[in-house]
Design a protein around this motif. Sequence first.
Motif, short mmCIF file in Angstrom:
data_model
loop_
_atom_site.label_atom_id
_atom_site.label_comp_id
_atom_site.label_asym_id
_atom_site.label_seq_id
_atom_site.Cartn_x
_atom_site.Cartn_y
_atom_site.Cartn_z
N GLU A 6 51.93 4.62 -9.55
CA GLU A 6 52.98 3.09 -8.86
C GLU A 6 52.23 2.30 -8.19
OE1 GLU A 6 55.90 3.68 -9.62
OE2 GLU A 6 55.73 5.57 -10.29
N HIS A 7 51.21 2.09 -7.87
CA HIS A 7 50.42 0.78 -7.47
C HIS A 7 49.95 -0.26 -9.06
CE1 HIS A 7 48.04 -1.83 -5.50
NE2 HIS A 7 47.03 -2.02 -6.13
N VAL A 8 49.71 0.32 -9.95
CA VAL A 8 49.28 -0.66 -11.13
C VAL A 8 50.33 -0.93 -11.24
CG1 VAL A 8 48.33 0.18 -13.23
CG2 VAL A 8 46.83 1.05 -11.54
N ARG A 9 51.51 0.52 -11.34
CA ARG A 9 52.66 -0.32 -12.30
C ARG A 9 52.84 -1.11 -12.35
NH1 ARG A 9 54.69 2.57 -16.08
NH2 ARG A 9 53.64 4.61 -15.74
N LYS A 10 52.92 -1.38 -10.19
CA LYS A 10 54.41 -2.78 -9.72
C LYS A 10 53.19 -3.88 -9.73
CE LYS A 10 54.96 -4.28 -5.55
NZ LYS A 10 54.22 -3.92 -3.36
N LYS A 11 51.53 -3.51 -9.98
CA LYS A 11 51.27 -4.73 -10.40
C LYS A 11 51.41 -5.20 -11.40
CE LYS A 11 48.93 -5.22 -6.07
NZ LYS A 11 49.11 -6.87 -5.36
N MET A 12 51.46 -4.25 -12.70
CA MET A 12 51.65 -5.38 -13.87
C MET A 12 53.25 -5.45 -13.61
SD MET A 12 49.86 -1.91 -16.18
CE MET A 12 51.11 -2.12 -17.67
N SER A 13 54.35 -5.42 -13.62
CA SER A 13 55.91 -5.81 -13.43
C SER A 13 55.62 -7.03 -13.26
CB SER A 13 56.15 -4.56 -11.92
OG SER A 13 57.77 -5.26 -12.00
N GLN A 37 54.01 6.79 -19.12
CA GLN A 37 52.48 6.20 -19.28
C GLN A 37 51.74 5.32 -18.32
OE1 GLN A 37 54.61 3.78 -22.60
NE2 GLN A 37 52.75 5.44 -24.32
N TRP A 38 49.99 6.13 -18.68
CA TRP A 38 49.08 4.95 -18.24
C TRP A 38 49.13 3.82 -18.91
CZ3 TRP A 38 46.70 5.93 -13.50
CH2 TRP A 38 47.09 7.12 -12.93
N PRO A 39 48.53 2.66 -17.92
CA PRO A 39 47.93 1.30 -19.07
C PRO A 39 46.90 2.05 -19.58
CG PRO A 39 47.96 1.03 -16.88
CD PRO A 39 48.71 2.52 -16.97
N ILE A 40 46.29 2.43 -20.51
CA ILE A 40 45.26 3.14 -21.24
C ILE A 40 45.76 3.43 -22.52
CG2 ILE A 40 43.25 5.36 -21.33
CD1 ILE A 40 44.53 6.27 -18.50
N VAL A 41 44.87 1.97 -22.73
CA VAL A 41 45.16 2.12 -24.48
C VAL A 41 44.10 2.48 -25.43
CG1 VAL A 41 45.46 0.06 -26.73
CG2 VAL A 41 46.86 0.41 -24.30
N TYR A 42 44.53 3.72 -25.89
CA TYR A 42 42.96 3.85 -26.89
C TYR A 42 43.61 4.75 -28.53
CZ TYR A 42 39.78 7.83 -28.47
OH TYR A 42 38.77 8.64 -29.10
N SER A 43 42.88 4.85 -29.10
CA SER A 43 42.80 5.11 -30.77
C SER A 43 41.42 5.42 -30.54
CB SER A 43 42.59 4.10 -31.67
OG SER A 43 42.15 4.33 -33.23
N TRP A 64 34.66 6.26 -25.62
CA TRP A 64 35.67 6.19 -25.36
C TRP A 64 35.82 7.21 -25.34
CZ3 TRP A 64 35.70 2.33 -22.04
CH2 TRP A 64 35.12 1.26 -22.79
N GLY A 65 35.73 7.74 -26.54
CA GLY A 65 36.78 9.18 -27.37
C GLY A 65 35.50 10.38 -25.82
N VAL A 83 48.74 4.85 -24.29
CA VAL A 83 49.86 3.96 -24.29
C VAL A 83 48.42 4.20 -26.44
CG1 VAL A 83 50.42 1.40 -25.41
CG2 VAL A 83 50.30 2.56 -23.10
N LYS A 84 48.80 4.21 -27.81
CA LYS A 84 48.66 4.18 -28.53
C LYS A 84 48.25 1.89 -29.22
CE LYS A 84 49.41 8.38 -29.72
NZ LYS A 84 49.08 8.86 -28.56
#
Length: 118
Positions: A6-13, A37-43, A64-65, A83-84
């Motif tokens: 929630e803290h991360v989501r608030k800061k991103m908002s 979702q978490w703000p983690i982008v991965y492929s 990363w994997g 996040v894709k």
Amino acid sequence: TNSLKEHVRKKMSEQKSRNKGKLLHNTNLYIDLLSTQWPIVYSSDYNISFLGLEKLHPFDSGKWGKIVHFLKEEKLISDETIVKAQEAQEDDLLVVHTRRYLNKLKFTEYQKSLDSEK
């Protein structure tokens, strides 16, 4: 974990509100996160391997994997919470690189393809 999320989501908002309307161009790289979702982008494309040559590189090209695998094993994330990654388009790259540099990369890649055909 929920309070951190929630803290991360608030800061991103808050960041998004400050930057609203300030994008340099239209892009598909910025997306709204789902509440799950978490703000983690991965492929999986981030894990670089080529005939074992990655073992010669001074950095672990599969780190990363390994990190994502560890977080999944610990049940901290899942495929649904990640996040894709989206592929950057030329307009996205031109925000941080010159056209000359991008053309040079294209030419170098073209030269490599010609060399491999010989």
